[in-house]
Design a protein around this motif. Sequence first.
Motif, PDB file in Angstrom:
ATOM      1  N   LYS A  42      15.938  52.990  39.492  1.00 59.72           N
ATOM      2  CA  LYS A  42      17.241  52.316  39.548  1.00 59.72           C
ATOM      3  C   LYS A  42      18.262  53.083  38.720  1.00 59.72           C
ATOM      4  CE  LYS A  42      15.726  47.584  40.458  1.00 59.72           C
ATOM      5  NZ  LYS A  42      15.901  46.153  40.072  1.00 59.72           N
ATOM      6  N   GLU A  43      19.519  52.807  39.000  1.00 59.64           N
ATOM      7  CA  GLU A  43      20.587  53.448  38.237  1.00 59.64           C
ATOM      8  C   GLU A  43      20.694  52.844  36.844  1.00 59.64           C
ATOM      9  OE1 GLU A  43      23.585  54.726  41.907  1.00 59.64           O
ATOM     10  OE2 GLU A  43      24.266  53.361  40.335  1.00 59.64           O
ATOM     11  N   ARG A  44      21.274  53.641  35.966  1.00 59.85           N
ATOM     12  CA  ARG A  44      21.493  53.158  34.617  1.00 59.85           C
ATOM     13  C   ARG A  44      22.490  52.000  34.663  1.00 59.85           C
ATOM     14  NH1 ARG A  44      21.353  57.831  30.268  1.00 59.85           N
ATOM     15  NH2 ARG A  44      19.406  58.039  31.405  1.00 59.85           N
ATOM     16  N   GLU A  45      22.156  50.931  33.954  1.00 60.79           N
ATOM     17  CA  GLU A  45      22.925  49.688  34.022  1.00 60.79           C
ATOM     18  C   GLU A  45      23.643  49.419  32.715  1.00 60.79           C
ATOM     19  OE1 GLU A  45      21.904  44.922  34.773  1.00 60.79           O
ATOM     20  OE2 GLU A  45      20.360  46.302  34.069  1.00 60.79           O
ATOM     21  N   PHE A  46      24.897  49.045  32.805  1.00 63.21           N
ATOM     22  CA  PHE A  46      25.686  48.681  31.624  1.00 63.21           C
ATOM     23  C   PHE A  46      25.139  47.397  31.007  1.00 63.21           C
ATOM     24  CE2 PHE A  46      29.242  48.058  28.929  1.00 63.21           C
ATOM     25  CZ  PHE A  46      29.634  46.734  29.037  1.00 63.21           C
ATOM     26  N   VAL A  47      25.017  47.403  29.677  1.00 64.52           N
ATOM     27  CA  VAL A  47      24.579  46.217  28.945  1.00 64.52           C
ATOM     28  C   VAL A  47      25.736  45.642  28.127  1.00 64.52           C
ATOM     29  CG1 VAL A  47      23.057  45.356  27.116  1.00 64.52           C
ATOM     30  CG2 VAL A  47      22.179  46.974  28.828  1.00 64.52           C
ATOM     31  N   GLY A  48      26.372  46.484  27.336  1.00 61.19           N
ATOM     32  CA  GLY A  48      27.480  46.023  26.514  1.00 61.19           C
ATOM     33  C   GLY A  48      28.158  47.190  25.821  1.00 61.19           C
ATOM     34  N   THR A  57      33.976  43.367  21.588  1.00 63.90           N
ATOM     35  CA  THR A  57      32.785  43.605  22.389  1.00 63.90           C
ATOM     36  C   THR A  57      32.950  43.043  23.796  1.00 63.90           C
ATOM     37  OG1 THR A  57      31.795  41.559  21.559  1.00 63.90           O
ATOM     38  CG2 THR A  57      31.209  43.605  20.407  1.00 63.90           C
ATOM     39  N   ALA A  58      32.124  43.551  24.685  1.00 65.68           N
ATOM     40  CA  ALA A  58      32.061  43.054  26.056  1.00 65.68           C
ATOM     41  C   ALA A  58      30.645  43.260  26.561  1.00 65.68           C
ATOM     42  CB  ALA A  58      33.060  43.766  26.945  1.00 65.68           C
ATOM     43  N   TYR A  59      30.195  42.349  27.416  1.00 63.34           N
ATOM     44  CA  TYR A  59      28.805  42.383  27.859  1.00 63.34           C
ATOM     45  C   TYR A  59      28.692  42.178  29.372  1.00 63.34           C
ATOM     46  CZ  TYR A  59      28.122  41.611  22.895  1.00 63.34           C
ATOM     47  OH  TYR A  59      28.158  41.735  21.527  1.00 63.34           O
ATOM     48  N   ALA A  60      27.589  42.680  29.905  1.00 59.31           N
ATOM     49  CA  ALA A  60      27.252  42.386  31.288  1.00 59.31           C
ATOM     50  C   ALA A  60      26.918  40.896  31.403  1.00 59.31           C
ATOM     51  CB  ALA A  60      26.061  43.226  31.723  1.00 59.31           C
ATOM     52  N   ASP A  61      27.201  40.320  32.561  1.00 58.07           N
ATOM     53  CA  ASP A  61      26.932  38.895  32.755  1.00 58.07           C
ATOM     54  C   ASP A  61      25.456  38.560  32.531  1.00 58.07           C
ATOM     55  OD1 ASP A  61      29.316  38.412  35.481  1.00 58.07           O
ATOM     56  OD2 ASP A  61      29.570  38.386  33.303  1.00 58.07           O
ATOM     57  N   SER A  62      24.589  39.513  32.865  1.00 54.99           N
ATOM     58  CA  SER A  62      23.152  39.264  32.784  1.00 54.99           C
ATOM     59  C   SER A  62      22.649  39.086  31.357  1.00 54.99           C
ATOM     60  CB  SER A  62      22.380  40.402  33.456  1.00 54.99           C
ATOM     61  OG  SER A  62      22.682  41.637  32.840  1.00 54.99           O
ATOM     62  N   VAL A  63      23.432  39.544  30.367  1.00 59.75           N
ATOM     63  CA  VAL A  63      22.981  39.446  28.973  1.00 59.75           C
ATOM     64  C   VAL A  63      23.928  38.633  28.107  1.00 59.75           C
ATOM     65  CG1 VAL A  63      21.879  41.704  29.203  1.00 59.75           C
ATOM     66  CG2 VAL A  63      24.138  41.540  28.118  1.00 59.75           C
ATOM     67  N   LYS A  64      25.035  38.202  28.671  1.00 58.70           N
ATOM     68  CA  LYS A  64      26.045  37.472  27.904  1.00 58.70           C
ATOM     69  C   LYS A  64      25.435  36.213  27.301  1.00 58.70           C
ATOM     70  CE  LYS A  64      29.956  37.998  29.771  1.00 58.70           C
ATOM     71  NZ  LYS A  64      31.105  37.902  30.695  1.00 58.70           N
ATOM     72  N   PHE A  67      22.622  38.703  24.068  1.00 61.44           N
ATOM     73  CA  PHE A  67      22.677  39.979  23.367  1.00 61.44           C
ATOM     74  C   PHE A  67      23.966  40.062  22.557  1.00 61.44           C
ATOM     75  CE2 PHE A  67      19.923  42.749  26.440  1.00 61.44           C
ATOM     76  CZ  PHE A  67      18.918  41.795  26.396  1.00 61.44           C
ATOM     77  N   ALA A  68      23.899  40.788  21.449  1.00 65.13           N
ATOM     78  CA  ALA A  68      25.088  40.980  20.622  1.00 65.13           C
ATOM     79  C   ALA A  68      25.085  42.373  20.010  1.00 65.13           C
ATOM     80  CB  ALA A  68      25.146  39.932  19.523  1.00 65.13           C
ATOM     81  N   ILE A  69      26.228  43.036  20.104  1.00 66.28           N
ATOM     82  CA  ILE A  69      26.390  44.372  19.536  1.00 66.28           C
ATOM     83  C   ILE A  69      27.169  44.243  18.234  1.00 66.28           C
ATOM     84  CG2 ILE A  69      27.424  46.643  19.876  1.00 66.28           C
ATOM     85  CD1 ILE A  69      27.121  46.205  22.892  1.00 66.28           C
TER      86      ILE A  69
END
Length: 120
Positions: A42-48, A57-64, A67-69
């Motif tokens: 699979k392609e590399r996927e944005f997390v945050g 900060t901003a996050y992908a919906d799948s981890v909102k 996850f926290a940066i």
Amino acid sequence: VQLQACGGGLVQTGGSLRLSCAAPGRIYSSAVMGWFRQVPGKEREFVGRIRWSTGRTAYADSVKGRFAISKDSPNAVSLQMDSLKPEDTAVYYCARSTQWSYYAGDFGSWGQGTLVTVSS
């Protein structure tokens, strides 16, 4: 100059992990630090991402909400992962950009990544 991500491992569903990413020198205020993940085939996927100057900060919906940066030091950023799910299993990478982007192509300084495995 490559960034080095570490802290991956094996964790059960619902567990937590904290990944760290160290830069060889100070991270400039103009930087946007991003976390991405990739599974084989699979392609590399944005997390945050985090804007270094403001801490925004901003996050992908799948981890909102899970996850926290955060900025750990002038040369390190972390990714706190809670309520982990099997679908979070991937190699996690940190990278650097000067753009407020979620496209992997806009980021550089990729390192080897760290493997996170979430067992069901």
